[in-house]
Design a protein around this motif. Structure first.
Motif, mmCIF file in Angstrom:
data_model
loop_
_atom_site.group_PDB
_atom_site.id
_atom_site.type_symbol
_atom_site.label_atom_id
_atom_site.label_comp_id
_atom_site.label_asym_id
_atom_site.label_seq_id
_atom_site.Cartn_x
_atom_site.Cartn_y
_atom_site.Cartn_z
ATOM 1 N N MET A 14 0.860 -1.177 0.000
ATOM 2 C CA MET A 14 0.000 0.000 0.000
ATOM 3 C C MET A 14 0.901 1.234 0.000
ATOM 4 O O MET A 14 1.874 1.305 0.724
ATOM 5 N N ARG A 15 0.537 2.202 -0.818
ATOM 6 C CA ARG A 15 1.224 3.492 -0.855
ATOM 7 C C ARG A 15 0.229 4.578 -0.499
ATOM 8 O O ARG A 15 -0.936 4.509 -0.869
ATOM 9 N N VAL A 16 0.690 5.570 0.208
ATOM 10 C CA VAL A 16 -0.142 6.730 0.523
ATOM 11 C C VAL A 16 0.368 7.880 -0.322
ATOM 12 O O VAL A 16 1.536 8.250 -0.247
ATOM 13 N N LEU A 17 -0.506 8.417 -1.157
ATOM 14 C CA LEU A 17 -0.171 9.564 -1.989
ATOM 15 C C LEU A 17 -0.920 10.767 -1.431
ATOM 16 O O LEU A 17 -2.122 10.695 -1.211
ATOM 17 N N GLN A 18 -0.200 11.842 -1.220
ATOM 18 C CA GLN A 18 -0.847 13.051 -0.722
ATOM 19 C C GLN A 18 -0.575 14.165 -1.715
ATOM 20 O O GLN A 18 0.557 14.339 -2.169
ATOM 21 N N MET A 19 -1.621 14.881 -2.086
ATOM 22 C CA MET A 19 -1.476 15.962 -3.050
ATOM 23 C C MET A 19 -2.493 17.050 -2.754
ATOM 24 O O MET A 19 -3.475 16.816 -2.062
ATOM 25 N N ALA A 56 -8.804 4.890 -1.693
ATOM 26 C CA ALA A 56 -9.521 5.635 -0.654
ATOM 27 C C ALA A 56 -9.144 7.100 -0.795
ATOM 28 O O ALA A 56 -7.977 7.435 -0.958
ATOM 29 N N ILE A 57 -10.141 7.956 -0.748
ATOM 30 C CA ILE A 57 -9.904 9.391 -0.909
ATOM 31 C C ILE A 57 -10.461 10.112 0.315
ATOM 32 O O ILE A 57 -11.603 9.909 0.697
ATOM 33 N N VAL A 58 -9.629 10.948 0.908
ATOM 34 C CA VAL A 58 -10.058 11.792 2.025
ATOM 35 C C VAL A 58 -9.986 13.232 1.546
ATOM 36 O O VAL A 58 -8.939 13.689 1.099
ATOM 37 N N VAL A 59 -11.102 13.943 1.624
ATOM 38 C CA VAL A 59 -11.139 15.332 1.181
ATOM 39 C C VAL A 59 -11.247 16.211 2.420
ATOM 40 O O VAL A 59 -12.114 16.020 3.263
ATOM 41 N N SER A 60 -10.341 17.172 2.533
ATOM 42 C CA SER A 60 -10.322 18.097 3.657
ATOM 43 C C SER A 60 -10.037 19.486 3.118
ATOM 44 O O SER A 60 -9.183 19.658 2.263
ATOM 45 N N ALA A 61 -10.769 20.477 3.634
ATOM 46 C CA ALA A 61 -10.548 21.853 3.188
ATOM 47 C C ALA A 61 -9.145 22.284 3.571
ATOM 48 O O ALA A 61 -8.660 21.982 4.662
ATOM 49 N N LYS A 62 -8.487 22.971 2.674
ATOM 50 C CA LYS A 62 -7.130 23.446 2.927
ATOM 51 C C LYS A 62 -7.202 24.604 3.913
ATOM 52 O O LYS A 62 -8.013 25.517 3.762
ATOM 53 N N PRO A 63 -6.358 24.572 4.953
ATOM 54 C CA PRO A 63 -6.378 25.670 5.928
ATOM 55 C C PRO A 63 -6.025 27.005 5.282
ATOM 56 O O PRO A 63 -5.263 27.051 4.322
#
Length: 87
Positions: A1-6, A32-39
């Motif tokens: 498993m790889r975690v890609l963050q962009m 799996a996609i996690v969507v979070s508002a950018k600070p």
């Protein structure tokens, strides 16, 4: 498993389009996609407006201070009850 963050920016239609290079053709993957508002600059996400939260436009401006009945007042507090002293 790889975690890609962009970081990604939504288009004017409110859709984020992702292209993720995997390097393996004709394979199946679980994604799996996690969507979070950018600070924002002060470190917090931009708060939603009342309209974005489902309130009708102008709701709070029309409700706050809307009681104009002069007989409406806060009830007085009852006198404090006596408390036995501690020993």
């Amino acid at each position: 498993m790889r975690v890609l963050q962009m970081a990604a920016k939504a288009d004017s239609d409110g859709i984020i389009r992702l292209t993720i290079p995997i390097g393996m053709a004709n394979e199946e993957f679980e994604v799996a996609i996690v969507v979070s508002a950018k600070p924002t600059a002060n470190g917090t996400a931009k708060p939603k407006t009342p309209e974005e939260l489902g309130w009708p436009p102008g709701f709070f401006e029309n409700v706050i201070g809307s009681i104009d009945d002069e007989t409406f007042c806060e009830p007085t507090d009852p006198p404090p009850s006596k408390v036995e002293p501690l020993e």
